[in-house]
Scaffold this motif. Structure first.
Motif, PDB file in Angstrom:
ATOM      1  N   PRO A  30       0.805  -1.228   0.000  1.00 18.57           N
ATOM      2  CA  PRO A  30       0.000   0.000   0.000  1.00 18.57           C
ATOM      3  C   PRO A  30       0.838   1.279   0.000  1.00 18.57           C
ATOM      4  CG  PRO A  30      -0.907  -1.573   1.554  1.00 18.57           C
ATOM      5  CD  PRO A  30       0.417  -2.137   1.077  1.00 18.57           C
ATOM      6  N   ASP A  31       2.001   1.248   0.678  1.00 15.00           N
ATOM      7  CA  ASP A  31       2.846   2.449   0.769  1.00 15.00           C
ATOM      8  C   ASP A  31       3.970   2.461  -0.267  1.00 15.00           C
ATOM      9  OD1 ASP A  31       4.239   0.348   1.917  1.00 15.00           O
ATOM     10  OD2 ASP A  31       4.923   1.508   3.652  1.00 15.00           O
ATOM     11  N   ALA A  32       3.821   1.673  -1.329  1.00 15.25           N
ATOM     12  CA  ALA A  32       4.830   1.673  -2.405  1.00 15.25           C
ATOM     13  C   ALA A  32       4.927   3.059  -3.025  1.00 15.25           C
ATOM     14  CB  ALA A  32       4.454   0.641  -3.473  1.00 15.25           C
ATOM     15  N   THR A  33       6.101   3.351  -3.568  1.00 16.92           N
ATOM     16  CA  THR A  33       6.315   4.628  -4.272  1.00 16.92           C
ATOM     17  C   THR A  33       6.673   4.335  -5.721  1.00 16.92           C
ATOM     18  OG1 THR A  33       8.622   4.629  -3.533  1.00 16.92           O
ATOM     19  CG2 THR A  33       7.028   5.899  -2.212  1.00 16.92           C
ATOM     20  N   PHE A  34       6.443   5.340  -6.574  1.00 17.43           N
ATOM     21  CA  PHE A  34       6.610   5.166  -8.008  1.00 17.43           C
ATOM     22  C   PHE A  34       7.249   6.420  -8.597  1.00 17.43           C
ATOM     23  CE2 PHE A  34       2.975   2.989  -6.332  1.00 17.43           C
ATOM     24  CZ  PHE A  34       3.031   1.731  -6.884  1.00 17.43           C
ATOM     25  N   VAL A  35       8.267   6.216  -9.441  1.00 16.82           N
ATOM     26  CA  VAL A  35       8.905   7.321 -10.153  1.00 16.82           C
ATOM     27  C   VAL A  35       8.860   6.968 -11.636  1.00 16.82           C
ATOM     28  CG1 VAL A  35      11.044   8.600 -10.521  1.00 16.82           C
ATOM     29  CG2 VAL A  35      10.405   7.874  -8.206  1.00 16.82           C
ATOM     30  N   PHE A  36       8.077   7.740 -12.378  1.00 20.02           N
ATOM     31  CA  PHE A  36       7.917   7.512 -13.815  1.00 20.02           C
ATOM     32  C   PHE A  36       8.400   8.737 -14.573  1.00 20.02           C
ATOM     33  CE2 PHE A  36       3.918   5.111 -12.351  1.00 20.02           C
ATOM     34  CZ  PHE A  36       4.614   3.937 -12.155  1.00 20.02           C
ATOM     35  N   HIS A  37       9.079   8.512 -15.681  1.00 15.96           N
ATOM     36  CA  HIS A  37       9.553   9.636 -16.489  1.00 15.96           C
ATOM     37  C   HIS A  37       8.389  10.395 -17.131  1.00 15.96           C
ATOM     38  CE1 HIS A  37       9.088   7.626 -20.500  1.00 15.96           C
ATOM     39  NE2 HIS A  37       9.180   6.549 -19.747  1.00 15.96           N
ATOM     40  N   THR A  38       7.207   9.823 -17.119  1.00 18.33           N
ATOM     41  CA  THR A  38       6.034  10.449 -17.739  1.00 18.33           C
ATOM     42  C   THR A  38       5.208  11.281 -16.765  1.00 18.33           C
ATOM     43  OG1 THR A  38       4.775   8.438 -17.313  1.00 18.33           O
ATOM     44  CG2 THR A  38       5.838   8.634 -19.478  1.00 18.33           C
ATOM     45  N   THR A  39       5.591  11.280 -15.491  1.00 19.30           N
ATOM     46  CA  THR A  39       4.869  12.078 -14.498  1.00 19.30           C
ATOM     47  C   THR A  39       5.842  13.054 -13.835  1.00 19.30           C
ATOM     48  OG1 THR A  39       5.202  10.423 -12.762  1.00 19.30           O
ATOM     49  CG2 THR A  39       3.159  10.271 -14.032  1.00 19.30           C
ATOM     50  N   PRO A  40       5.365  14.248 -13.499  1.00 19.08           N
ATOM     51  CA  PRO A  40       6.289  15.264 -12.980  1.00 19.08           C
ATOM     52  C   PRO A  40       6.754  15.038 -11.549  1.00 19.08           C
ATOM     53  CG  PRO A  40       4.049  16.119 -13.044  1.00 19.08           C
ATOM     54  CD  PRO A  40       4.006  14.764 -13.693  1.00 19.08           C
ATOM     55  N   GLU A  41       6.010  14.247 -10.762  1.00 19.84           N
ATOM     56  CA  GLU A  41       6.357  14.077  -9.358  1.00 19.84           C
ATOM     57  C   GLU A  41       6.332  12.598  -8.975  1.00 19.84           C
ATOM     58  OE1 GLU A  41       3.488  16.384  -7.233  1.00 19.84           O
ATOM     59  OE2 GLU A  41       4.342  18.280  -7.900  1.00 19.84           O
ATOM     60  N   ARG A  42       6.984  12.279  -7.880  1.00 20.03           N
ATOM     61  CA  ARG A  42       6.929  10.926  -7.334  1.00 20.03           C
ATOM     62  C   ARG A  42       5.494  10.640  -6.894  1.00 20.03           C
ATOM     63  NH1 ARG A  42      10.385  11.332  -3.231  1.00 20.03           N
ATOM     64  NH2 ARG A  42       8.717  12.050  -1.903  1.00 20.03           N
ATOM     65  N   ILE A  43       5.031   9.430  -7.138  1.00 24.46           N
ATOM     66  CA  ILE A  43       3.720   8.976  -6.681  1.00 24.46           C
ATOM     67  C   ILE A  43       3.948   8.285  -5.344  1.00 24.46           C
ATOM     68  CG2 ILE A  43       1.747   7.509  -7.233  1.00 24.46           C
ATOM     69  CD1 ILE A  43       2.690   7.859 -10.235  1.00 24.46           C
ATOM     70  N   SER A  45       1.918   6.491  -3.132  1.00 24.74           N
ATOM     71  CA  SER A  45       1.235   5.303  -2.626  1.00 24.74           C
ATOM     72  C   SER A  45       0.587   4.564  -3.790  1.00 24.74           C
ATOM     73  CB  SER A  45       0.164   5.672  -1.594  1.00 24.74           C
ATOM     74  OG  SER A  45      -0.922   6.330  -2.232  1.00 24.74           O
ATOM     75  N   THR A  46       0.254   3.316  -3.540  1.00 27.21           N
ATOM     76  CA  THR A  46      -0.419   2.526  -4.562  1.00 27.21           C
ATOM     77  C   THR A  46      -1.795   3.097  -4.857  1.00 27.21           C
ATOM     78  OG1 THR A  46       0.847   0.588  -3.931  1.00 27.21           O
ATOM     79  CG2 THR A  46      -1.181   0.186  -5.160  1.00 27.21           C
ATOM     80  N   SER A  47      -2.514   3.574  -3.853  1.00 20.12           N
ATOM     81  CA  SER A  47      -3.840   4.150  -4.109  1.00 20.12           C
ATOM     82  C   SER A  47      -3.733   5.431  -4.931  1.00 20.12           C
ATOM     83  CB  SER A  47      -4.604   4.389  -2.805  1.00 20.12           C
ATOM     84  OG  SER A  47      -3.968   5.357  -2.015  1.00 20.12           O
ATOM     85  N   GLU A  48      -2.690   6.226  -4.692  1.00 16.67           N
ATOM     86  CA  GLU A  48      -2.481   7.435  -5.494  1.00 16.67           C
ATOM     87  C   GLU A  48      -2.201   7.061  -6.954  1.00 16.67           C
ATOM     88  OE1 GLU A  48       0.723  11.081  -5.800  1.00 16.67           O
ATOM     89  OE2 GLU A  48       0.367  10.190  -3.817  1.00 16.67           O
ATOM     90  N   TYR A  49      -1.409   6.013  -7.157  1.00 23.63           N
ATOM     91  CA  TYR A  49      -1.116   5.539  -8.506  1.00 23.63           C
ATOM     92  C   TYR A  49      -2.385   5.027  -9.187  1.00 23.63           C
ATOM     93  CZ  TYR A  49       1.104   2.533 -12.112  1.00 23.63           C
ATOM     94  OH  TYR A  49       1.476   1.902 -13.280  1.00 23.63           O
ATOM     95  N   ARG A  50      -3.185   4.287  -8.443  1.00 24.35           N
ATOM     96  CA  ARG A  50      -4.424   3.756  -9.038  1.00 24.35           C
ATOM     97  C   ARG A  50      -5.364   4.902  -9.433  1.00 24.35           C
ATOM     98  NH1 ARG A  50      -7.227  -1.918  -7.981  1.00 24.35           N
ATOM     99  NH2 ARG A  50      -8.505  -1.802  -9.833  1.00 24.35           N
ATOM    100  N   THR A  51      -5.432   5.936  -8.646  1.00 26.56           N
ATOM    101  CA  THR A  51      -6.250   7.109  -8.971  1.00 26.56           C
ATOM    102  C   THR A  51      -5.711   7.782 -10.234  1.00 26.56           C
ATOM    103  OG1 THR A  51      -6.861   7.442  -6.663  1.00 26.56           O
ATOM    104  CG2 THR A  51      -7.039   9.360  -8.128  1.00 26.56           C
ATOM    105  N   LEU A  52      -4.390   7.914 -10.330  1.00 32.24           N
ATOM    106  CA  LEU A  52      -3.781   8.495 -11.521  1.00 32.24           C
ATOM    107  C   LEU A  52      -4.093   7.641 -12.744  1.00 32.24           C
ATOM    108  CD1 LEU A  52      -1.923  10.598 -12.858  1.00 32.24           C
ATOM    109  CD2 LEU A  52       0.016   9.131 -12.197  1.00 32.24           C
ATOM    110  N   TRP A  53      -3.957   6.324 -12.607  1.00 28.42           N
ATOM    111  CA  TRP A  53      -4.259   5.410 -13.712  1.00 28.42           C
ATOM    112  C   TRP A  53      -5.691   5.624 -14.197  1.00 28.42           C
ATOM    113  CZ3 TRP A  53      -1.175   1.039 -15.388  1.00 28.42           C
ATOM    114  CH2 TRP A  53      -1.801   0.255 -16.357  1.00 28.42           C
ATOM    115  N   GLN A  54      -6.637   5.720 -13.255  1.00 26.84           N
ATOM    116  CA  GLN A  54      -8.047   5.907 -13.630  1.00 26.84           C
ATOM    117  C   GLN A  54      -8.235   7.223 -14.371  1.00 26.84           C
ATOM    118  OE1 GLN A  54     -10.491   3.497 -13.319  1.00 26.84           O
ATOM    119  NE2 GLN A  54     -11.499   4.906 -14.743  1.00 26.84           N
ATOM    120  N   SER A  55      -7.475   8.243 -14.013  1.00 27.67           N
ATOM    121  CA  SER A  55      -7.579   9.522 -14.739  1.00 27.67           C
ATOM    122  C   SER A  55      -7.090   9.364 -16.172  1.00 27.67           C
ATOM    123  CB  SER A  55      -6.822  10.641 -14.013  1.00 27.67           C
ATOM    124  OG  SER A  55      -5.421  10.509 -14.168  1.00 27.67           O
TER     125      SER A  55
END
Length: 129
Positions: A30-43, A45-55
């Motif tokens: 749940p508290d995983a973090t994500f750094v993608f070259h396609t997003t301007p900021e670090r994500i 949490s997993t729930s934050e990433y899932r919300t971004l994915w849905q967008s």
């Protein structure tokens, strides 16, 4: 132990590549973090990433068509393992299909039950892409 981490990585990549989003997101703590070259900021949490994915889905009809993992390496550090690989992902959006060549590192940690969960993912473009 390497086989267990590779299986966890295979399961994660397979779920991602086949659009099984519940399985994909369940592969992360749940508290995983994500750094993608396609997003301007670090994500953060997993729930934050899932919300971004849905967008992405809502705004651009985003979906994964295919994902292929090659050049895989696992490095162990006790109950933590670093998995790195080259990944070719075909995505579909309202603009059409595109195949992306990227490099990815996923950090796995073995939880108290012995399951390897992803705790961090870093994605960058492959050289020359």
């Amino acid at each position: 132990m390497t086989d267990e981490v590779l299986q966890a990585a295979d399961d994660l990549v397979d779920a991602f590549g086949n659009g099984r989003l519940d399985d994909y997101f369940a592969a992360f703590a749940p508290d995983a973090t994500f750094v993608f070259h396609t997003t301007p900021e670090r994500i953060s949490s997993t729930s934050e990433y899932r919300t971004l994915w849905q967008s992405w889905v809502d705004e651009d009809d985003f979906r994964i068509v295919d994902c292929v993992s090659t050049n895989r390496l696992v490095q162990h550090f006790g109950d933590t393992a670093v998995f790195s690989h080259d990944v070719k992902t075909t995505v579909s959006t309202t603009a059409g299909q595109e195949t992306l060549a990227e490099r990815e590192t996923i950090v796995f940690h073995r939880d108290g039950s012995g399951r390897w969960l992803a705790v961090h993912e870093h994605l960058s473009p492959a050289s020359g892409s």
